[in-house]
Write a protein that holds these residues in place. Structure first.
Motif, mmCIF file in Angstrom:
data_model
loop_
_atom_site.group_PDB
_atom_site.id
_atom_site.type_symbol
_atom_site.label_atom_id
_atom_site.label_comp_id
_atom_site.label_asym_id
_atom_site.label_seq_id
_atom_site.Cartn_x
_atom_site.Cartn_y
_atom_site.Cartn_z
ATOM 1 N N ARG A 51 0.832 -1.202 0.000
ATOM 2 C CA ARG A 51 0.000 0.000 0.000
ATOM 3 C C ARG A 51 0.866 1.252 0.000
ATOM 4 O O ARG A 51 0.532 2.246 -0.624
ATOM 5 C CB ARG A 51 -0.899 0.003 1.240
ATOM 6 C CG ARG A 51 -2.307 0.382 0.958
ATOM 7 C CD ARG A 51 -3.051 0.494 2.262
ATOM 8 N NE ARG A 51 -3.046 1.872 2.709
ATOM 9 C CZ ARG A 51 -3.964 2.746 2.321
ATOM 10 N NH1 ARG A 51 -4.917 2.383 1.524
ATOM 11 N NH2 ARG A 51 -3.919 3.988 2.747
ATOM 12 N N GLY A 52 1.993 1.181 0.714
ATOM 13 C CA GLY A 52 2.912 2.316 0.756
ATOM 14 C C GLY A 52 3.421 2.699 -0.621
ATOM 15 O O GLY A 52 3.721 3.860 -0.886
ATOM 16 N N LEU A 53 3.473 1.708 -1.515
ATOM 17 C CA LEU A 53 4.019 1.991 -2.835
ATOM 18 C C LEU A 53 3.063 2.792 -3.711
ATOM 19 O O LEU A 53 3.357 3.049 -4.872
ATOM 20 C CB LEU A 53 4.391 0.684 -3.539
ATOM 21 C CG LEU A 53 5.619 -0.009 -2.976
ATOM 22 C CD1 LEU A 53 5.856 -1.332 -3.662
ATOM 23 C CD2 LEU A 53 6.848 0.879 -3.147
ATOM 24 N N ALA B 239 -8.187 -16.663 -2.463
ATOM 25 C CA ALA B 239 -9.091 -15.776 -3.194
ATOM 26 C C ALA B 239 -9.110 -14.395 -2.553
ATOM 27 O O ALA B 239 -9.009 -13.370 -3.244
ATOM 28 C CB ALA B 239 -10.495 -16.369 -3.229
ATOM 29 N N LEU B 240 -9.217 -14.352 -1.233
ATOM 30 C CA LEU B 240 -9.284 -13.051 -0.559
ATOM 31 C C LEU B 240 -7.965 -12.293 -0.697
ATOM 32 O O LEU B 240 -7.951 -11.089 -0.947
ATOM 33 C CB LEU B 240 -9.644 -13.236 0.915
ATOM 34 C CG LEU B 240 -11.070 -13.763 1.142
ATOM 35 C CD1 LEU B 240 -11.334 -14.002 2.616
ATOM 36 C CD2 LEU B 240 -12.093 -12.792 0.565
ATOM 37 N N ALA B 241 -6.854 -13.000 -0.553
ATOM 38 C CA ALA B 241 -5.549 -12.324 -0.661
ATOM 39 C C ALA B 241 -5.325 -11.807 -2.077
ATOM 40 O O ALA B 241 -4.793 -10.711 -2.267
ATOM 41 C CB ALA B 241 -4.423 -13.288 -0.274
ATOM 42 N N VAL C 244 -4.865 -3.311 -3.919
ATOM 43 C CA VAL C 244 -3.759 -2.487 -3.433
ATOM 44 C C VAL C 244 -2.814 -2.145 -4.576
ATOM 45 O O VAL C 244 -2.378 -1.005 -4.736
ATOM 46 C CB VAL C 244 -3.006 -3.225 -2.306
ATOM 47 C CG1 VAL C 244 -1.719 -2.513 -1.970
ATOM 48 C CG2 VAL C 244 -3.886 -3.349 -1.082
ATOM 49 N N ILE C 245 -2.525 -3.153 -5.403
ATOM 50 C CA ILE C 245 -1.505 -2.971 -6.429
ATOM 51 C C ILE C 245 -2.010 -2.109 -7.579
ATOM 52 O O ILE C 245 -1.240 -1.373 -8.190
ATOM 53 C CB ILE C 245 -0.991 -4.336 -6.890
ATOM 54 C CG1 ILE C 245 -0.116 -4.910 -5.771
ATOM 55 C CG2 ILE C 245 -0.180 -4.221 -8.162
ATOM 56 C CD1 ILE C 245 -0.042 -6.375 -5.751
ATOM 57 N N SER C 246 -3.329 -2.139 -7.832
ATOM 58 C CA SER C 246 -3.807 -1.303 -8.936
ATOM 59 C C SER C 246 -3.693 0.180 -8.584
ATOM 60 O O SER C 246 -3.853 1.038 -9.439
ATOM 61 C CB SER C 246 -5.231 -1.683 -9.331
ATOM 62 O OG SER C 246 -6.047 -1.713 -8.205
ATOM 63 N N ARG C 247 -3.415 0.493 -7.325
ATOM 64 C CA ARG C 247 -3.209 1.904 -6.953
ATOM 65 C C ARG C 247 -1.770 2.352 -7.100
ATOM 66 O O ARG C 247 -1.456 3.518 -6.899
ATOM 67 C CB ARG C 247 -3.585 2.098 -5.485
ATOM 68 C CG ARG C 247 -5.058 2.040 -5.270
ATOM 69 C CD ARG C 247 -5.359 2.600 -3.919
ATOM 70 N NE ARG C 247 -6.691 2.226 -3.524
ATOM 71 C CZ ARG C 247 -7.135 2.298 -2.287
ATOM 72 N NH1 ARG C 247 -6.320 2.716 -1.337
ATOM 73 N NH2 ARG C 247 -8.352 1.964 -1.995
#
Lengths: 481, 103
Positions: A22-24, B13-15, B22-25
């Protein structure tokens, strides 16, 4: 009790890993994120050392010290231009680790099952190696082995040990598919028959995984490396996930899923940025070597282009109010990022606005150009993505293309016959003048000729990009003082 | 179908979902640090390697475990260090040259 505490520690570590990623989401929070990730890893490792299964520490200590030394040495020494190589190598290490863990676990479980079979027969052996464990171990070892050799191949291609051009032969894809189907067949058999299945089946699976990694990356061209590296990233994650299923370890499943989804997301972004499907990247053998593409440059070599001297280019630049720099892999090759910065600073001193246009697939890995320009101390708010800057070219006086080719090829928009047709590209030709720094008039990695080089508003400055930039810097700085 | 499998799939699935969100941000600017950061995190296979290297089954398993611990430590230590080294370079600053040009 001890197991529960260890699992609680793993839960804390998993949350810290998510916070790390999230920090990234911004450069300001990035370093704090990494700190959280390191903390998570420390917690997970320390907790693991308390596990009841661990009885001796000599191999652990030796491996941890050796690994830390190598890891530290690589990360301190490696130049930023070599980041794709380092990432490829680290995927190889990750694949190797999971693959070896899988082999060792299989070996241990078979031994336990064999020992149990002589005493209490079937029930105990079921305990040692059940269907879920067998299936996950199979996936783990196959994916791990594939990632290991595949990443080594990618490393070799990036380093130039292995030709960057696709290596193809007849029946290649059929052969690879057959090998893959064979692995699935072996795995299904072992999942059904468990310890009754001969051990050679398992080791054959490993061997096929190792060979498929080599065979699958051979036909992929150098320019497609951003997709390949992202895909290998997600394979490494999936292999770690499979380890988690085999060992019933949630932290492995979670971390593997995080790694896997990041790799998948990046591969999708990269493929989109090239307007190609996964299948096309993996099996298309795109690039030099295709007959039609290779034939093109010969036919078009006779076309006229404006070869310009450094002085001509400097005159254009000093007369410009706005300049956009488009870096490509050539900038990394000639390590020209510092020279770019010097030239930009000199231009800014004259009051010229300098921006940078970064294509998602510029370079050999996602984000490659951003890291290089950041290394040269260029402020990241001057770096712009494709969508953010593409409308600005029409209002720009001069564009400097530093070792980029396909991402500035207008043929991608207009020429339906071009192999890169449909790929989103920069509208550089709309700028008043375009200065292209290029080693020679040869075609790039994709082997596609570039219409831009023959346009009337384009000046070709041939030669090593770094040297050209340094002389440009001298000429711009000297002017008007 | 075993409980363990279903339970594992839940977590997976949840992870994956959280990971994707998170990564798409992460902006394209930081895609290289993202890759080396997730690479360090997937060095978590170190915990599995530690068990293999430490459980003293036989020499074969211990050697494999040793190599696995080495490879995974390279990723963990190297991955976090180099990600930090890269992030340190991303600076937002008013170029001094620009300020001078205004005067």
């Amino acid at each position: 009790m001890r197991e529960s505490l260890i699992n609680l520690a793993y839960l804390v570590a998993s949350v810290l890993f998510i916070l790390c990623l999230r920090g990234l989401s911004s450069p300001e929070q990035g370093r704090r994120g990494i700190l959280l990730g390191e903390l998570g890893m420390l917690i997970a490792v320390v907790a693991t050392l308390f596990k009841a299964e661990i009885v001796s520490f000599e191999w652990i200590i030796a491996g941890a010290i050796l690994g830390s030394l190598i890891g530290t040495a690589i990360s301190l020494k490696i130049p930023m231009t070599q980041m794709p190589e380092r990432i490829a190598l680290s995927h190889a290490f990750g694949g190797l680790a999971t693959s070896l863990v899988g082999i060792a676990e299989f070996h241990r479980m078979r031994d336990m099952a064999d020992a149990a079979a002589t005493v209490v027969a079937v029930a105990a052996s079921e305990h040692a190696l059940n269907r879920l464990t067998m299936g996950s171990l199979g996936f783990e070892v196959f994916l791990g082995s594939l990632t290991f050799t595949g990443s080594l191949m990618a490393f070799g291609k990036l380093q130039g040990f292995i030709t960057g051009a696709p290596v193809t032969w007849k029946g290649q894809n059929v052969m690879n598919f057959a090998a893959f189907a064979g692995v699935i067949g072996l795995l299904v058999y072992q999942v059904i028959f468990l310890t009754a299945a001969p051990q050679w089946m398992f080791f054959t699976m490993c061997a096929v995984g190792f060979s498929l990694g080599v065979l699958a990356v051979l036909p992929i061209g150098g320019a497609d490396m951003p997709v390949v590296i992202s895909l290998l990233n997600s394979y490494a994650g999936l292999a770690a996930c499979a380890t988690g299923f085999a060992l019933r370890s949630n932290i492995l499943i979670i971390s593997g899923a995080l790694d896997g989804s990041s790799g998948l997301l990046l591969s999708i972004l990269m493929s989109k940025a090239m307007n190609r499907s996964f299948a096309n990247v993996l099996f298309g053998a795109f690039g030099t070597g295709g007959g039609a593409a290779a034939a093109l440059p010969v036919g078009q070599a006779a076309k006229g282009y404006n070869e310009a001297t450094v002085e001509d280019a400097a005159a254009v630049l000093t007369a410009s109010q706005s300049v956009i720099v488009v870096p490509g892999y050539g900038m990394a090759v000639s390590q020209a990022q510092h020279a770019v910065r010097d030239l930009a600073t000199a231009l800014e001193k004259r009051g010229t606005e300098v921006k940078y246009a970064i294509h998602p697939v510029a370079g050999r890995m996602p984000g490659h150009m951003n890291v290089l320009l950041a290394e040269a101390n260029i402020s990241y708010d001057a770096l712009f993505d494709l969508e953010m800057i593409n409308d600005d070219f029409a209002r720009t006086d001069a564009v400097i293309v530093v070792g980029a080719n396909d991402v500035v090829n207008p043929g991608a928009k207009t020429d339906a016959a071009s192999p890169i047709f449909g790929m989103p590209v920069f509208n550089v030709e709309q700028a008043r003048s375009v200065i292209v720094l290029k080693r020679s008039m040869n075609t790039g990695f994709s082997g596609v000729d570039n219409e831009l080089f023959y346009m009337p508003n384009t000046m070709m400055v041939l030669g090593d990009a770094k040297k050209t930039l340094i002389s440009l810097f001298g000429a711009v700085k000297g002017d008007g003082h | 179908m075993s409980q363990d499998l279903v339970f594992g799939l839940y977590i997976f699935a949840l992870a994956t979902f959280v990971g994707y969100q998170v990564i798409s941000r992460v902006p394209p600017l930081l895609h290289t640090p993202l890759m080396s950061g997730t690479n360090a995190i997937s060095g978590i296979s170190l915990v599995a390697s530690l068990v293999v290297a430490g459980e003293h089954h036989d020499r074969f398993a211990a050697v494999l475990g040793f190599i696995a611990v080495t490879a995974a430590s390279i990723n963990v230590v190297g991955g976090f260090m180099i990600t930090d080294r890269m992030l340190r370079m991303f600076n937002k600053k008013k170029a001094p040259a620009l300020a001078k040009a205004g005067s």
